[in-house]
Write an enzyme that holds these catalytic residues in place. Sequence first.
Site, PDB file in Angstrom:
ATOM      1  N   ASN A   1       0.799  -1.231   0.000  1.00 37.53           N
ATOM      2  CA  ASN A   1       0.000   0.000   0.000  1.00 37.53           C
ATOM      3  C   ASN A   1       0.827   1.275   0.000  1.00 37.53           C
ATOM      4  O   ASN A   1       0.281   2.370  -0.003  1.00 37.53           O
ATOM      5  CB  ASN A   1      -0.999  -0.017   1.160  1.00 37.53           C
ATOM      6  CG  ASN A   1      -2.093  -1.051   0.936  1.00 37.53           C
ATOM      7  OD1 ASN A   1      -2.195  -1.597  -0.160  1.00 37.53           O
ATOM      8  ND2 ASN A   1      -2.861  -1.332   1.964  1.00 37.53           N
TER       9      ASN A   1
ATOM     10  N   ARG B   1     -17.106   1.041  -1.293  1.00 38.66           N
ATOM     11  CA  ARG B   1     -15.821   1.684  -1.641  1.00 38.66           C
ATOM     12  C   ARG B   1     -16.020   2.883  -2.591  1.00 38.66           C
ATOM     13  O   ARG B   1     -15.508   2.916  -3.706  1.00 38.66           O
ATOM     14  CB  ARG B   1     -14.854   0.677  -2.274  1.00 38.66           C
ATOM     15  CG  ARG B   1     -14.677  -0.638  -1.540  1.00 38.66           C
ATOM     16  CD  ARG B   1     -13.969  -0.559  -0.216  1.00 38.66           C
ATOM     17  NE  ARG B   1     -12.592  -0.155  -0.293  1.00 38.66           N
ATOM     18  CZ  ARG B   1     -11.563  -0.962  -0.529  1.00 38.66           C
ATOM     19  NH1 ARG B   1     -11.789  -2.230  -0.763  1.00 38.66           N
ATOM     20  NH2 ARG B   1     -10.322  -0.504  -0.548  1.00 38.66           N
TER      21      ARG B   1
ATOM     22  N   ASP C   1      -7.160  -3.622   8.388  1.00 36.07           N
ATOM     23  CA  ASP C   1      -6.530  -4.705   7.613  1.00 36.07           C
ATOM     24  C   ASP C   1      -6.009  -5.831   8.495  1.00 36.07           C
ATOM     25  O   ASP C   1      -5.521  -6.833   7.978  1.00 36.07           O
ATOM     26  CB  ASP C   1      -5.378  -4.150   6.765  1.00 36.07           C
ATOM     27  CG  ASP C   1      -5.884  -3.251   5.657  1.00 36.07           C
ATOM     28  OD1 ASP C   1      -5.070  -2.563   5.029  1.00 36.07           O
ATOM     29  OD2 ASP C   1      -7.112  -3.225   5.443  1.00 36.07           O
TER      30      ASP C   1
ATOM     31  N   ARG D   1      -2.529 -11.269  -4.103  1.00 33.76           N
ATOM     32  CA  ARG D   1      -2.555  -9.809  -4.339  1.00 33.76           C
ATOM     33  C   ARG D   1      -1.736  -9.079  -3.289  1.00 33.76           C
ATOM     34  O   ARG D   1      -1.242  -7.991  -3.527  1.00 33.76           O
ATOM     35  CB  ARG D   1      -4.000  -9.298  -4.258  1.00 33.76           C
ATOM     36  CG  ARG D   1      -4.904  -9.828  -5.321  1.00 33.76           C
ATOM     37  CD  ARG D   1      -6.233  -9.151  -5.285  1.00 33.76           C
ATOM     38  NE  ARG D   1      -6.069  -7.695  -5.285  1.00 33.76           N
ATOM     39  CZ  ARG D   1      -7.103  -6.844  -5.268  1.00 33.76           C
ATOM     40  NH1 ARG D   1      -8.332  -7.325  -5.238  1.00 33.76           N
ATOM     41  NH2 ARG D   1      -6.926  -5.556  -5.271  1.00 33.76           N
TER      42      ARG D   1
HETATM   43  C1  EPZ Z   1      -6.843   1.808   1.706  1.00 26.11           C
HETATM   44  O1  EPZ Z   1      -8.021   1.617   0.960  1.00 26.11           O
HETATM   45  C2  EPZ Z   1      -6.078   0.497   1.632  1.00 26.11           C
HETATM   46  N1  EPZ Z   1      -5.730   0.216   0.233  1.00 26.11           N
HETATM   47  C3  EPZ Z   1      -6.943  -0.623   2.214  1.00 26.11           C
HETATM   48  O2  EPZ Z   1      -6.161  -1.805   2.203  1.00 26.11           O
HETATM   49  C4  EPZ Z   1      -7.283  -0.281   3.651  1.00 26.11           C
HETATM   50  O3  EPZ Z   1      -8.134  -1.280   4.172  1.00 26.11           O
HETATM   51  C5  EPZ Z   1      -7.974   1.083   3.709  1.00 26.11           C
HETATM   52  O4  EPZ Z   1      -7.151   2.083   3.083  1.00 26.11           O
HETATM   53  C6  EPZ Z   1      -8.254   1.529   5.140  1.00 26.11           C
HETATM   54  O5  EPZ Z   1      -7.067   1.570   5.851  1.00 26.11           O
HETATM   55  C7  EPZ Z   1      -4.667   0.856  -0.306  1.00 26.11           C
HETATM   56  O6  EPZ Z   1      -4.012   1.663   0.324  1.00 26.11           O
HETATM   57  C8  EPZ Z   1      -4.349   0.508  -1.728  1.00 26.11           C
HETATM   58  P1  EPZ Z   1     -10.298   4.440   2.474  1.00 26.11           P
HETATM   59  P2  EPZ Z   1      -8.925   2.892   0.589  1.00 26.11           P
HETATM   60  O7  EPZ Z   1     -10.539   5.385   1.344  1.00 26.11           O
HETATM   61  O8  EPZ Z   1      -8.097   4.099   0.455  1.00 26.11           O
HETATM   62  C9  EPZ Z   1     -14.880   5.566   2.797  1.00 26.11           C
HETATM   63  C10 EPZ Z   1      -5.724  -4.050   1.845  1.00 26.11           C
HETATM   64  O9  EPZ Z   1      -6.187  -5.018   2.442  1.00 26.11           O
HETATM   65  N2  EPZ Z   1     -14.644   6.422   1.628  1.00 26.11           N
HETATM   66  O10 EPZ Z   1      -9.351   4.840   3.544  1.00 26.11           O
HETATM   67  O11 EPZ Z   1      -9.800   2.492  -0.552  1.00 26.11           O
HETATM   68  C11 EPZ Z   1     -14.764   4.095   2.491  1.00 26.11           C
HETATM   69  O12 EPZ Z   1     -16.004   3.589   2.023  1.00 26.11           O
HETATM   70  C12 EPZ Z   1      -6.619  -2.919   1.415  1.00 26.11           C
HETATM   71  O13 EPZ Z   1      -4.498  -3.880   1.590  1.00 26.11           O
HETATM   72  C13 EPZ Z   1     -15.669   7.259   1.177  1.00 26.11           C
HETATM   73  O14 EPZ Z   1     -16.755   7.287   1.748  1.00 26.11           O
HETATM   74  O15 EPZ Z   1      -9.826   3.049   1.881  1.00 26.11           O
HETATM   75  C14 EPZ Z   1     -14.387   3.499   3.828  1.00 26.11           C
HETATM   76  O16 EPZ Z   1     -15.551   3.307   4.599  1.00 26.11           O
HETATM   77  C15 EPZ Z   1      -8.070  -3.265   1.622  1.00 26.11           C
HETATM   78  N3  EPZ Z   1     -15.448   8.036   0.079  1.00 26.11           N
HETATM   79  C16 EPZ Z   1     -13.539   4.607   4.482  1.00 26.11           C
HETATM   80  O17 EPZ Z   1     -13.814   5.794   3.730  1.00 26.11           O
HETATM   81  C17 EPZ Z   1     -14.239   8.046  -0.585  1.00 26.11           C
HETATM   82  O18 EPZ Z   1     -14.088   8.794  -1.572  1.00 26.11           O
HETATM   83  C18 EPZ Z   1     -12.042   4.353   4.432  1.00 26.11           C
HETATM   84  O19 EPZ Z   1     -11.713   4.029   3.108  1.00 26.11           O
HETATM   85  C19 EPZ Z   1     -13.216   7.186  -0.111  1.00 26.11           C
HETATM   86  C20 EPZ Z   1     -13.444   6.399   0.998  1.00 26.11           C
END
Ligand code: EPZ
Length: 419
Positions: A23, A122, A306, A398
């Site tokens: 990440n 997401r 995670d 992955r």
């Molecule tokens: C990152 O995902 C990580 N992926 C995820 O890891 C990790 O679980 C997640 O952050 C939380 O720590 C990468 O870094 C590539 P978020 P991301 O945007 O950025 C909501 C793994 O297992 N949200 O922080 O997609 C969303 O629905 C993966 O390695 C909105 O509402 O997660 C969630 O409830 C899985 N609108 C919360 O925010 C947006 O525009 C956090 O999501 C974006 C997010």
Amino acid sequence: MNRLSIEGGTRLDGQIRISGAKNATLPILAAALLADSPLTVGNVPHLHDVTTTVTLLRRMGVEVTVGERMQLEIDPGTLKECIAPYDLVRTMRASILVLGPLLAHFGEADVSLPGGCAIGSRPVDLHLQGLRAMGADIVVDNGYIQARCGRLRGAQILMSPVSVTGTENLMMAATLAEGETTIENAAREPEVVDLAKCLNQMGAKIEGAGSDLIRITGVKRLGGTHYDVLPDRIETGTYLVAGALTGGHVRLKQTRADMVQSIIEKLQEAGAEITSDQDWIELDMKGRRPLAVSVHTAPYPEFPTDMQAQFTALNAIAKGAGVVTETVFENRFMHVQELARMGADLQLEGNTVFTRGVAGLKGAPVMATDLRASASLVLAGLVAEGETLVDRIYHIDRGYECIEEKLSQLGAHIRRIPA
Ligand code: EPZ
């Protein structure tokens, strides 16, 4: 489909090297699109998501050269089209990370909407809101984000909720914008800090990464550099849990304890003795069965979502009652039913899993559904009596480099069964 067969019952004992962070690698590869000269990235893990990102960059016409030990050189000078197509984006949501860099450097981007995945809807609304605030024209049509802009303008952005890739996308876009951008309620993950360090080495002016207020002063251009990504803290946490739930003794090299403090605290509560220094962490259970713990996931530096599935597996065989509450994603419990099929005693109520630890699990055929749920099934298989067959392990590939080699090095009886 490939499967993993695990013969449970062995106490893990030994040492392994931790790979570079998935990440951190994914946003840093995307950051190459911001530069006028090649970016070289080291300590890159050989993972399916990295391969997908390389394929995506090549599809745009960007030259990516793979050197020894997976060192990647990315030369954006040959870019032909600013398109991230559905067939690639649907396999990896993090493809959205090319949106900010393409807009900032080339003024255009057509990126497929990522769609949901097993753990939740997401959305990417925060990414789009932030880019619009910086002056981008964005239309979402036919499943694509169609974005155009002149030079982006600095803006004041508030992230709600905290979003890791949202923070990263907007931070990257802001590096070439006119004027200053602030990102409030920014994600504080170590991977965000690593990306900011790489961008500053490329000539960006970013302050405050790692805090909830990041300030970016736009510059005219960014150049290439060489950057080694930081160790993977979730891989680190996963192998620490593997040592804990087998009552074993593991030493993890080329990793950092400062990134996994919340995980270490919970494992100490579970009865683990943990020592660490600059670049290693050692866990010793002295043959004891772990004690159940309560965890509540939240953005960094709190307990990471995670690691939620892995601790649910730990609680399944620990002594006593455990509670795991997931507050980041709405559907990150696909592993619960599979663990129940192995004999775990768990109760899912809303966003909380209540467990009563059982002395032993029974091996069974189980199915992986997402990256970390798959990891929790492998962990359960390490302690289950008999054989556990984990299907659909492309999810695991992955995010975990050489998982069966690393677990075998620790003494586990695990092998990959080709489809
Ligand atoms: C990152 O995902 C990580 N992926 C995820 O890891 C990790 O679980 C997640 O952050 C939380 O720590 C990468 O870094 C590539 P978020 P991301 O945007 O950025 C909501 C793994 O297992 N949200 O922080 O997609 C969303 O629905 C993966 O390695 C909105 O509402 O997660 C969630 O409830 C899985 N609108 C919360 O925010 C947006 O525009 C956090 O999501 C974006 C997010």
